[in-house]
Scaffold this active site. Structure first.
Site, PDB file in Angstrom:
ATOM      1  CG  HIS A   1      -3.836   6.422   4.443  1.00 41.74           C
ATOM      2  ND1 HIS A   1      -4.001   5.142   5.318  1.00 41.74           N
ATOM      3  CD2 HIS A   1      -5.089   6.347   4.980  1.00 41.74           C
ATOM      4  CE1 HIS A   1      -4.657   5.054   6.285  1.00 41.74           C
ATOM      5  NE2 HIS A   1      -5.437   6.407   5.969  1.00 41.74           N
TER       6      HIS A   1
ATOM      7  CE  LYS B   1      -3.078   8.483   7.613  1.00 38.34           C
ATOM      8  NZ  LYS B   1      -3.418   9.555   8.404  1.00 38.34           N
TER       9      LYS B   1
END
Length: 267
Positions: free
Chosen positions: A156, A160
């Protein structure tokens, strides 16, 4: 046809803006409220201003104002914020679509309790493709129950804040359930140093964070002489937004209950 009135939490964030845009493009739903945290520079601004066409809804930090008239709140924020919104929605009978990740056991219990008073779709990933992938993983795990090592790799963007991702954990839970295992007992979240030979009963997780990766997930079933990889890669958050709207529509005629995207999609 009556439009479904939807409020958005975190309306000025990346996911919030994607949801506002998706609602603007749909003919059967209408943005009725836009919520953000106190102190946000977006407060008071029109939620659709970034699209170049006003939505007629000002972003506010007041739950009462944002949720006035809303049938459903879509929330992809942080656990602490979502739980505060959850209490209000349960009290006032407002449905919720929760895409927030990173809840602890107490947070998940609060969601289950709130679902006795209002209807909730709670899923770590609203993507239709991801949820079909979960079904494929359940089928694969049953076929590869013996002689295959299972590893889950997720990647990600740099912003995040939780790891592994909620989607990776859900993949692990689906696989563990298909194998009759408890993920809490068999998950391995990191390896370093002399770890010894791999325990074949474990499910491994590896996490990558960097750049603007929206979300990549791969499950590896590694056996002797072959490897099977089942992957899902997101190139845009629009898939999450469209899935969230499907979830909101699913809840339109429900007064209570806890559901996930497999319920929404009939899987």
């Amino acid at each position: 046809m009556t439009e479904l009135k939807i409020a958005i939490a975190g309306a000025s964030g990346r996911m919030g803006k994607m949801l506002v845009e998706a609602i603007a493009a749909a003919s059967d739903v209408r943005l009725s409220g836009a919520l953000d945290v106190a102190g946000s520079p977006a407060l008071g601004h029109d939620a659709g201003a970034f699209l170049g066409r006003p939505a007629g809804v000002a972003i506010t930090s007041s739950l009462a104002t944002a949720l006035a008239g809303a049938r459903c709140l879509i929330d992809f924020t942080r656990p602490e914020g979502t739980l505060a919104h959850l209490a209000y929605c349960a009290e006032h009978g407002i449905a919720m679509v929760i895409g927030t990740t990173g809840f602890d056991d107490a947070g998940k219990a609060a969601i289950r309790q709130a679902a006795e008073k209002t209807a909730i779709v709670f899923a770590p990933n609203m993507s239709v493709g991801v949820n079909v992938t979960l079904k494929l993983l359940e089928m694969a795990a049953k076929s590869f129950a013996e002689g295959y090592d299972i590893e889950i790799v997720e990647a990600h963007h740099r912003h995040k804040v939780d790891a592994p991702s909620g989607t990776a954990l859900m993949m692990g839970e689906v696989i563990a359930g298909a194998l009759g295992r408890d993920l809490k007992q068999c998950a391995v979240y990191g390896r370093e140093g002399v770890t010894g030979a791999r325990d074949p009963s474990t499910i491994g997780f590896a996490t990558i964070r960097g750049g603007d990766i929206v979300g990549d997930h791969t499950v590896l079933f590694a056996g002797d002489g072959e490897r099977i990889e089942i992957s899902h890669k997101s190139s845009s958050r629009v898939t999450y937004a469209h899935g969230a709207l499907r979830a909101a529509r699913f809840l339109a005629d429900k007064s209570s209950g806890l559901y996930d995207m497999r319920d929404v999609l009939g899987l």
